[in-house]
Design an enzyme around this catalytic site. Structure first.
Site, mmCIF file in Angstrom:
data_model
loop_
_atom_site.group_PDB
_atom_site.id
_atom_site.type_symbol
_atom_site.label_atom_id
_atom_site.label_comp_id
_atom_site.label_asym_id
_atom_site.label_seq_id
_atom_site.Cartn_x
_atom_site.Cartn_y
_atom_site.Cartn_z
ATOM 1 N N LYS A 20 52.782 48.142 37.095
ATOM 2 C CA LYS A 20 53.615 47.939 38.280
ATOM 3 C C LYS A 20 54.746 48.964 38.377
ATOM 4 O O LYS A 20 55.336 49.135 39.439
ATOM 5 C CB LYS A 20 54.213 46.530 38.256
ATOM 6 C CG LYS A 20 53.174 45.410 38.198
ATOM 7 C CD LYS A 20 52.258 45.407 39.392
ATOM 8 C CE LYS A 20 51.292 44.228 39.355
ATOM 9 N NZ LYS A 20 50.366 44.225 40.510
ATOM 10 N N LYS A 56 54.999 53.620 42.811
ATOM 11 C CA LYS A 56 53.915 53.946 41.886
ATOM 12 C C LYS A 56 53.419 55.366 42.124
ATOM 13 O O LYS A 56 53.224 56.142 41.177
ATOM 14 C CB LYS A 56 52.769 52.946 42.037
ATOM 15 C CG LYS A 56 53.164 51.489 41.817
ATOM 16 C CD LYS A 56 51.968 50.579 41.994
ATOM 17 C CE LYS A 56 52.349 49.105 41.961
ATOM 18 N NZ LYS A 56 53.080 48.680 43.173
ATOM 19 N N GLU A 76 45.051 49.667 47.362
ATOM 20 C CA GLU A 76 44.494 49.688 48.712
ATOM 21 C C GLU A 76 45.603 49.719 49.754
ATOM 22 O O GLU A 76 45.326 49.874 50.945
ATOM 23 C CB GLU A 76 43.604 48.464 48.939
ATOM 24 C CG GLU A 76 42.282 48.511 48.189
ATOM 25 C CD GLU A 76 41.353 47.376 48.572
ATOM 26 O OE1 GLU A 76 41.844 46.244 48.785
ATOM 27 O OE2 GLU A 76 40.132 47.611 48.637
#
Length: 214
Positions: free
Chosen positions: A14, A71, A162
């Site tokens: 994460k 990220k 996604e």
């Protein structure tokens, strides 16, 4: 660790440690995982954009949803998985030529039989442009799975993503002109001390809930 231990201990990162880069050997290994991933009929209907520079991260940033922006900004490697729009004659020709070069056929008759069988299957299974498109998209998740399981063997962690605007990504990378469209992404690197998920126990349904033996 064996493969089941790796699967049991891996986790979705994460937060990444932006100060730790990847070695050239690690990058080469990650690319090899993608290259050697299996696909139906060995069609390999994919392309991977590998982003490892600040300029590259800035280029794709407008397509990334806010939830995943950190990220992509912090991971030393981000990969955009794209699928071919159609299984064209040119793609099939290139595929059989590569297989010939790699020694997959005993003789000309073997090559012709393999090529005809693959073309026949494509024609009978993917009977419309939409069917071909969705079929090839599903193949990308095989390569993604290889990456997610392979990264921990290299001392790395990864995140499937996604959460990005595929239309923006396609435009940024000029995918339409290449006969491609983006489907999914992954980031790879070292997790940081801020990665809360690294400290949590893995939670999965018990086997008797998800497995039926016949």
């Amino acid at each position: 660790m064996n493969i089941t231990e790796i699967a049991a201990n891996r986790f979705t990162t994460k937060a990444y440690d932006a100060t730790r880069g990847l070695s050239e050997e690690q990058v080469t290994a990650i690319l090899s995982l993608l290259q050697t991933s299996p696909s139906t009929l060995n069609l390999q209907g994919w392309h991977f954009h590998v982003i490892s520079t600040s300029a590259g991260r800035e280029k794709i940033a407008p397509a990334i949803f806010e939830l995943n922006s950190n990220k992509v900004a912090e991971a030393p490697l981000a990969i955009v998985f794209s699928s071919i729009n159609t299984v064209s004659e040119q793609h099939l020709d290139a595929l059989v030529a590569q297989e010939q070069q790699d020694g997959r056929f005993r003789d000309a008759a073997s090559r012709e039989k393999n090529d005809a069988g693959r073309r026949g299957y494509v024609g009978s299974y993917a009977t419309s442009p939409d069917a071909q498109r969705h079929w090839m998209e599903r193949q990308l998740y095989i390569a993604l799975g290889f990456l997610l399981l392979g990264a921990p063997t290299l001392g790395l962690q990864a995140t499937p993503i996604e959460g990005f605007d595929t239309q923006k990504m396609d435009k940024i990378l000029g995918l339409e002109e290449q006969g491609l469209h983006s489907v999914v992404m992954a980031t790879v690197g070292y997790n940081s001390d801020k990665d809360f998920n690294a400290q949590l126990p893995k939670s999965r349904f018990p086997l008797d809930k998800i497995i039926t033996r016949l």
